[in-house]
Design a protein around this motif. Structure first.
Motif, short mmCIF file in Angstrom:
data_model
loop_
_atom_site.label_atom_id
_atom_site.label_comp_id
_atom_site.label_asym_id
_atom_site.label_seq_id
_atom_site.Cartn_x
_atom_site.Cartn_y
_atom_site.Cartn_z
N PRO A 214 -24.44 -5.91 115.26
CA PRO A 214 -25.51 -6.05 114.25
C PRO A 214 -25.90 -4.69 113.67
CG PRO A 214 -26.43 -6.16 116.46
CD PRO A 214 -24.93 -6.07 116.63
N HIS A 215 -24.95 -4.06 112.97
CA HIS A 215 -25.14 -2.69 112.50
C HIS A 215 -26.40 -2.53 111.65
CE1 HIS A 215 -21.24 -1.48 114.03
NE2 HIS A 215 -20.63 -2.42 113.33
N ASP A 216 -26.61 -3.46 110.73
CA ASP A 216 -27.75 -3.32 109.82
C ASP A 216 -29.08 -3.44 110.57
OD1 ASP A 216 -26.00 -3.01 107.74
OD2 ASP A 216 -26.18 -5.07 107.01
N GLU A 217 -29.15 -4.38 111.49
CA GLU A 217 -30.39 -4.54 112.26
C GLU A 217 -30.66 -3.32 113.14
OE1 GLU A 217 -32.51 -7.76 115.32
OE2 GLU A 217 -30.50 -8.15 114.50
N ILE A 218 -29.59 -2.79 113.72
CA ILE A 218 -29.73 -1.59 114.55
C ILE A 218 -30.17 -0.40 113.69
CG2 ILE A 218 -28.45 0.10 115.92
CD1 ILE A 218 -26.72 -2.23 116.93
N ALA A 219 -29.56 -0.25 112.53
CA ALA A 219 -29.93 0.86 111.64
C ALA A 219 -31.37 0.76 111.19
CB ALA A 219 -28.99 0.90 110.43
N VAL B 257 -25.89 6.61 120.25
CA VAL B 257 -24.73 5.75 120.06
C VAL B 257 -25.01 4.43 120.77
CG1 VAL B 257 -22.28 5.42 120.54
CG2 VAL B 257 -23.11 7.65 119.86
N SER B 258 -24.75 3.31 120.10
CA SER B 258 -25.06 2.02 120.73
C SER B 258 -23.90 1.04 120.59
CB SER B 258 -26.31 1.41 120.10
OG SER B 258 -26.04 0.96 118.78
N ASN B 259 -23.86 0.12 121.52
CA ASN B 259 -22.93 -1.00 121.49
C ASN B 259 -23.62 -2.19 122.16
OD1 ASN B 259 -20.79 -2.56 123.41
ND2 ASN B 259 -19.89 -2.14 121.41
N ILE B 260 -23.49 -3.36 121.54
CA ILE B 260 -24.03 -4.59 122.12
C ILE B 260 -22.83 -5.40 122.60
CG2 ILE B 260 -25.57 -6.53 121.79
CD1 ILE B 260 -26.82 -3.77 121.14
N PRO B 261 -22.49 -5.35 123.89
CA PRO B 261 -21.28 -6.02 124.38
C PRO B 261 -21.20 -7.50 124.01
CG PRO B 261 -22.14 -4.56 126.06
CD PRO B 261 -23.16 -4.59 124.97
N SER B 262 -22.32 -8.20 124.06
CA SER B 262 -22.31 -9.64 123.78
C SER B 262 -21.99 -9.95 122.31
CB SER B 262 -23.66 -10.26 124.13
OG SER B 262 -24.72 -9.60 123.45
N ALA B 263 -22.11 -8.93 121.43
CA ALA B 263 -21.82 -9.14 120.01
C ALA B 263 -20.35 -8.94 119.69
CB ALA B 263 -22.67 -8.20 119.16
N GLY B 264 -19.60 -8.38 120.63
CA GLY B 264 -18.17 -8.19 120.42
C GLY B 264 -17.88 -7.33 119.20
N ASP B 265 -16.97 -7.81 118.36
CA ASP B 265 -16.60 -7.07 117.16
C ASP B 265 -17.60 -7.21 116.02
OD1 ASP B 265 -14.29 -6.15 118.35
OD2 ASP B 265 -13.04 -7.78 117.58
N HIS B 266 -18.60 -8.08 116.21
CA HIS B 266 -19.58 -8.32 115.15
C HIS B 266 -20.91 -7.66 115.51
CE1 HIS B 266 -16.71 -11.09 113.38
NE2 HIS B 266 -16.58 -11.67 114.57
N LEU C 181 -18.93 0.79 117.59
CA LEU C 181 -20.15 1.55 117.79
C LEU C 181 -21.06 1.49 116.57
CD1 LEU C 181 -18.57 4.87 119.13
CD2 LEU C 181 -19.47 2.99 120.51
N THR C 182 -22.32 1.76 116.80
CA THR C 182 -23.25 2.13 115.75
C THR C 182 -23.80 3.49 116.16
OG1 THR C 182 -23.84 -0.21 115.47
CG2 THR C 182 -25.22 1.42 114.36
N ALA C 183 -23.51 4.51 115.37
CA ALA C 183 -23.83 5.88 115.77
C ALA C 183 -24.87 6.49 114.84
CB ALA C 183 -22.56 6.73 115.77
N PHE C 184 -25.71 7.35 115.40
CA PHE C 184 -26.78 7.98 114.63
C PHE C 184 -26.82 9.49 114.89
CE2 PHE C 184 -27.92 3.61 115.44
CZ PHE C 184 -28.32 3.17 114.19
N ASP C 185 -27.12 10.21 113.83
CA ASP C 185 -27.27 11.66 113.85
C ASP C 185 -28.59 11.95 113.15
OD1 ASP C 185 -27.00 14.46 113.05
OD2 ASP C 185 -26.16 13.72 111.17
#
Length: 463
Positions: free
Chosen positions: A397-402, A386-395, A340-344
């Motif tokens: 793009p946390h920095d781009e999302i942030a 909260v986000s997840n990019i299924p096509s990115a799998g375990d990699h 996940l990439t999570a935001f508060d």
């Protein structure tokens, strides 16, 4: 590791320190998702004097100290360093006193939040701070991050629940300021330096907590609203009509509600029809019948005025647990979504609806298969994404999302952290929501209290 430092630790803290491969893996990371790191040593003190001894040594040898509580933080605030030691307060647990006249509780910092809530209830009182991680998080961590949670709209953030603290400074000085009085204006309110400082200014070891009168009853209702404008209208009405009995006002967008209720068969889906937004309201009061009647009246008028399209009122404690289970299903994210990439974040309620619409659309335009879930404590301006990019799998793009999310928050005049702190993950974005003058004052305070920069080194500020 400096051999002299290691020998000094062993001599001063025999039985409370372990090194290298003997450090259990649970102390290698918090819930932030950052890669585990094995620290030089793990110190698990039993009392405040041992914390002081540990900090004296670390300060003398210039070794970073990473404090850890329940490890439930999401910002990397408890993430270890390979060149530092972890100071875990998990052995410093216990409720030392409950004063039912002054309505206070004195506790050690490692005590779980759920234990404090249960003890207050047994004494006929109530502790207003509540989080989904209540059985795992510790009060020291709650205070270090100024935790928020589900009932901020009524009882405020963690700092509103504290009357006094015992804190150990970077040089090992023990500051005992265990005030129990509600009114005490004798000089600076020193506890406020440490609440929300994420262990960068001192280590909280004990606290005097403020308790409340125990509500006689709590009633919950789940509402389906046509859109976010209707949510705001319902919130205005609930605030005006219910006053202090309005304890929680939780909002879930369809992205969250549909994904979680479809993915978790055990969740009770309150409505068969879809709605534009979903609201969970909790009301508390001394009289169960009056409390329920007031909430029913608010819902009935909201139905008539079109603020809500449908509502389910809990008829029992089990019903209430079922309704809250939808909102608290966030603990199942890893099972349903993977990395996940999570935001508060915090935003003015007036702009939150448009912000969610735009950010979810931006995600889909950038990553067509994106999963983006939106929900939050909108009564206190707190939005979670909260986000997840299924096509990115375990990699992922946390920095781009942030960059995408925090940039939008900054442009909207919001805050990058509503209740989870800054830690490591949000530090690069702090200037989006703090002025240069504010950051300069923070750095001055840090240098004054921790001149050798050993306390949670590298977190929050770059000094």
């Amino acid at each position: 590791m400096n051999e002299e430092f290691a020998l000094a630790l062993k001599a001063e803290l025999a039985g409370a320190v372990v090194f290298g491969a003997d450090i259990p893996e649970r102390f290698h990371a918090d819930w932030s998702g950052l890669a585990p790191v094995r620290p030089l040593a793990l110190i698990r003190p039993n009392r405040t004097e041992e914390v002081a001894a540990a900090l004296q040594l670390c300060n003398r040898f210039g070794v970073p100290v990473i404090p850890q509580g329940g490890l439930t933080g999401l910002a990397g605030g408890a993430q270890p360093r390979a060149d530092g030691v972890v100071l875990s307060l998990d052995r410093m647990t216990g409720i030392e006193e409950i004063d039912t006249v002054m309505a206070t509780m004195t506790v050690m910092a490692g005590t779980p939040l759920g234990t404090i809530q249960a003890a207050a209830e047994e004494a006929g009182l109530f502790f207003g701070l509540d989080l989904g991680a209540r059985d795992s998080c510790t009060i020291g961590g709650n205070l270090a991050t100024n935790a928020g949670g589900n009932r901020v709209i009524r009882f405020g953030m963690a700092r509103e629940h504290v009357l006094g603290l015992e804190v150990v400074l970077a040089d090992g000085t023990i500051v005992r300021s265990l005030n129990k009085m509600l009114k005490n204006n004798a000089g600076y309110d020193l506890k406020q330096f440490f609440i929300g400082s994420e262990g960068t200014l001192g280590i909280v070891t004990r606290a005097v907590l403020r308790l409340q009168g125990k509500p006689g009853a709590m009633t919950s209702a789940f509402c389906g609203c046509p859109d976010f404008d209707a949510v705001l209208a319902l919130m205005r009405s609930a605030r005006r009509r219910m006053g202090p009995s309005l304890t929680s006002f939780e909002v879930m967008w369809p992205s969250f509600y549909d994904f979680m209720t479809k993915g978790l068969a055990e969740l009770r889906r309150p409505f068969s029809e879809a709605h534009g937004a979903y609201v969970l309201i909790e009301s508390s009061g001394l009289n169960a019948e009056q409390n329920t009647e007031l909430l029913q009246s608010v819902l009935a008028d909201a139905l008539e005025e079109g603020f809500i399209s449908d509502a389910v009122l809990a008829a029992s404690e089990r019903d209430a647990r079922d309704l809250w289970a939808v909102r608290e299903s966030v603990s199942e994210y890893s099972r349903l979504m993977g990395p996940l990439t999570a935001f508060d974040v915090g935003l003015s309620s007036h702009v939150t609806g448009e912000f969610v619409r735009e950010i979810e659309a931006t995600f889909k335009a950038r990553w067509p298969d994106a999963i983006v879930l939106s929900y939050g404590h909108i009564g206190d301006s707190n939005l979670h994404l909260v986000s997840n990019i299924p096509s990115a799998g375990d990699h992922q793009p946390h920095d781009e999302i942030a960059d995408l999310v925090y940039g939008a928050v900054g442009r909207a005049g919001g805050t990058i952290s509503a209740e989870h702190g800054i830690g490591l993950l949000k530090k690069p974005y702090l200037a989006l929501t703090r002025t240069p003058e504010e950051l300069a004052v923070m750095e001055r305070i840090k240098r004054a209290l921790d001149p050798n920069n050993i306390l949670n080194t590298g977190k929050v500020l770059s000094v």
